[in-house]
Write a protein that holds these residues in place. Structure first.
Motif, mmCIF file in Angstrom:
data_model
loop_
_atom_site.group_PDB
_atom_site.id
_atom_site.type_symbol
_atom_site.label_atom_id
_atom_site.label_comp_id
_atom_site.label_asym_id
_atom_site.label_seq_id
_atom_site.Cartn_x
_atom_site.Cartn_y
_atom_site.Cartn_z
ATOM 1 N N VAL A 99 14.388 12.036 -4.950
ATOM 2 C CA VAL A 99 13.158 11.892 -4.389
ATOM 3 C C VAL A 99 12.482 10.563 -4.269
ATOM 4 N N GLY A 100 12.982 9.614 -4.838
ATOM 5 C CA GLY A 100 12.354 8.318 -4.845
ATOM 6 C C GLY A 100 10.936 8.059 -5.516
ATOM 7 N N PRO A 101 10.403 7.031 -5.169
ATOM 8 C CA PRO A 101 11.162 5.505 -5.062
ATOM 9 C C PRO A 101 12.315 5.145 -6.134
ATOM 10 N N ARG A 102 13.024 4.136 -5.789
ATOM 11 C CA ARG A 102 13.924 3.704 -6.822
ATOM 12 C C ARG A 102 13.739 2.072 -7.106
ATOM 13 N N PHE A 103 13.733 1.903 -8.350
ATOM 14 C CA PHE A 103 13.479 0.276 -8.688
ATOM 15 C C PHE A 103 13.985 0.023 -9.898
ATOM 16 N N GLU A 104 13.968 -1.362 -10.232
ATOM 17 C CA GLU A 104 14.373 -1.773 -11.450
ATOM 18 C C GLU A 104 13.161 -2.635 -12.230
ATOM 19 N N LEU A 105 12.920 -2.329 -13.512
ATOM 20 C CA LEU A 105 11.815 -3.269 -14.177
ATOM 21 C C LEU A 105 12.498 -3.968 -15.283
ATOM 22 N N LYS A 106 11.962 -5.214 -15.287
ATOM 23 C CA LYS A 106 12.285 -6.084 -16.472
ATOM 24 C C LYS A 106 11.185 -6.639 -17.081
ATOM 25 N N ILE B 103 15.403 5.774 1.523
ATOM 26 C CA ILE B 103 16.265 6.446 1.164
ATOM 27 C C ILE B 103 16.722 7.688 1.892
ATOM 28 N N PRO B 104 17.898 7.670 2.311
ATOM 29 C CA PRO B 104 18.500 8.863 3.197
ATOM 30 C C PRO B 104 18.404 10.273 2.609
ATOM 31 N N ASP B 105 18.240 11.295 3.185
ATOM 32 C CA ASP B 105 18.352 12.721 2.725
ATOM 33 C C ASP B 105 17.510 12.818 1.396
ATOM 34 N N LEU B 106 16.330 12.573 1.902
ATOM 35 C CA LEU B 106 15.509 12.650 0.496
ATOM 36 C C LEU B 106 14.843 14.049 0.375
ATOM 37 N N HIS C 26 14.154 12.580 -9.625
ATOM 38 C CA HIS C 26 14.897 13.542 -9.046
ATOM 39 C C HIS C 26 14.399 14.680 -9.451
ATOM 40 N N VAL C 27 14.909 15.856 -8.383
ATOM 41 C CA VAL C 27 14.696 17.166 -8.591
ATOM 42 C C VAL C 27 15.814 17.817 -8.717
ATOM 43 N N TYR C 28 15.941 19.033 -9.452
ATOM 44 C CA TYR C 28 17.292 19.597 -9.686
ATOM 45 C C TYR C 28 16.907 21.325 -9.457
ATOM 46 N N ARG C 29 18.039 21.845 -8.935
ATOM 47 C CA ARG C 29 18.003 23.164 -8.671
ATOM 48 C C ARG C 29 19.439 23.911 -9.264
ATOM 49 N N LYS D 174 0.749 -1.176 0.268
ATOM 50 C CA LYS D 174 -0.023 0.042 0.116
ATOM 51 C C LYS D 174 0.872 1.091 -0.028
ATOM 52 N N MET D 175 1.981 1.288 0.871
ATOM 53 C CA MET D 175 2.914 2.310 0.730
ATOM 54 C C MET D 175 3.659 2.603 -0.477
ATOM 55 N N PHE D 176 3.865 1.626 -1.072
ATOM 56 C CA PHE D 176 4.696 1.536 -2.531
ATOM 57 C C PHE D 176 3.534 2.104 -3.363
ATOM 58 N N ALA D 177 2.194 1.760 -3.272
ATOM 59 C CA ALA D 177 1.280 2.339 -4.175
ATOM 60 C C ALA D 177 1.008 3.882 -4.124
ATOM 61 N N LYS D 178 1.115 4.363 -2.792
ATOM 62 C CA LYS D 178 1.006 5.817 -2.448
ATOM 63 C C LYS D 178 2.247 6.326 -3.235
ATOM 64 N N GLU D 179 3.540 5.721 -2.976
ATOM 65 C CA GLU D 179 4.490 6.402 -3.520
ATOM 66 C C GLU D 179 4.542 6.677 -5.225
ATOM 67 N N LEU D 180 3.923 5.376 -5.825
ATOM 68 C CA LEU D 180 3.767 5.666 -7.162
ATOM 69 C C LEU D 180 2.847 6.773 -7.875
ATOM 70 N N LYS D 181 1.826 6.706 -6.647
ATOM 71 C CA LYS D 181 0.847 7.876 -7.139
ATOM 72 C C LYS D 181 1.633 9.199 -7.287
ATOM 73 N N LEU D 182 2.648 9.546 -6.269
ATOM 74 C CA LEU D 182 3.260 10.585 -6.332
ATOM 75 C C LEU D 182 4.190 10.793 -7.757
ATOM 76 N N VAL D 183 4.414 9.733 -8.447
ATOM 77 C CA VAL D 183 5.405 9.736 -9.388
ATOM 78 C C VAL D 183 4.597 10.316 -10.693
ATOM 79 N N PHE D 184 3.448 9.790 -10.933
ATOM 80 C CA PHE D 184 2.548 10.096 -12.127
ATOM 81 C C PHE D 184 1.623 11.255 -11.697
ATOM 82 N N PRO D 185 1.946 12.431 -12.495
ATOM 83 C CA PRO D 185 0.868 13.477 -12.343
ATOM 84 C C PRO D 185 -0.615 13.178 -12.910
#
Length: 206
Positions: A162-169, A88-91, A147-150, A13-24
């Motif tokens: 800003v995460g999350p981080r993963f690999e897809l195959k 992920i530290p220092d997010l 990421h975000v950049y300035r 459920k937490m991962f689903a919430k984080e993915l929701k933040l990824v896709f506008p």
């Protein structure tokens, strides 16, 4: 629309919430007892462009299905090395802006097909967006980074993950949408049992 397999763990459920933040513009739906067919019909009626379903094994996210609506295709991915935002530290904080995309290493015909599946999950960003999402293919493993950049001055840019981080195959693409699994033609499937499978790459023209 993002949802999970049935009876999701708290981590899924937490991962689903984080993915929701990824896709506008994404929405998250609790799966409950809904059948796949009912999910797809509801998405189509409400003008949803893509349905994402995350699967897990003992609390670890292990699969992602991306079904493009209303006609397909549907891409099936294995998820690995998932690192959630709170791992992920220092997010940095997630920007609401539409992200710029960096898509690297998808040079074969299949690679272009897969990069399109991923690209169409995101709306076109504004020029001044400071958010970057990367899909980088290496040996058929697609690394996702966010990421975000300035700009620190006119020459230098500071990146913050800003995460999350993963690999897809990728392991399969079907024509059609998710509820047509039994009848839709398979466009491509990974065959791990052929003699050369471990040497060949499919997403880049090696």
């Amino acid at each position: 629309m993002i949802t999970t397999s049935r009876d999701p763990s708290s981590r899924l459920k937490m991962f689903a919430k984080e993915l929701k933040l990824v896709f506008p513009g994404a929405q998250r739906m609790n799966r409950g007892r809904h059948e796949v067919g009912a999910l797809v019909r509801a998405c189509k009626v409400n003008g949803v462009t893509d349905l994402l379903v995350i699967h897990e094994h003992r609390g670890t996210p292990v699969g992602l299905i991306v079904s493009h609506l209303p006609f397909g295709p549907t891409a099936y991915f294995t998820l690995c090395n998932v690192l959630m935002r709170h791992d992920i530290p220092d997010l940095g904080t997630v920007s609401e802006a539409k992200p710029h995309l960096i898509i690297h290493g998808f040079s074969s015909r299949l690679g272009k097909r897969v990069s399109d599946v991923l690209r169409y999950l995101f709306p076109v960003p504004k020029e001044d967006s400071h958010r970057v999402i990367t899909f980088a293919n290496q040996n058929d493993y697609i690394s996702f980074r966010h990421h975000v950049y300035r700009k620190t001055n006119h020459r230098n840019v500071e990146l913050t993950e800003v995460g999350p981080r993963f690999e897809l195959k990728l392991y399969m693409i079907r024509l059609g949408t998710l509820e047509q699994e039994a009848t839709a033609d398979v466009e491509w499937r990974w065959h791990p049992y052929t003699n050369t499978a471990h040497k060949r790459v499919f997403l880049s023209a090696a």
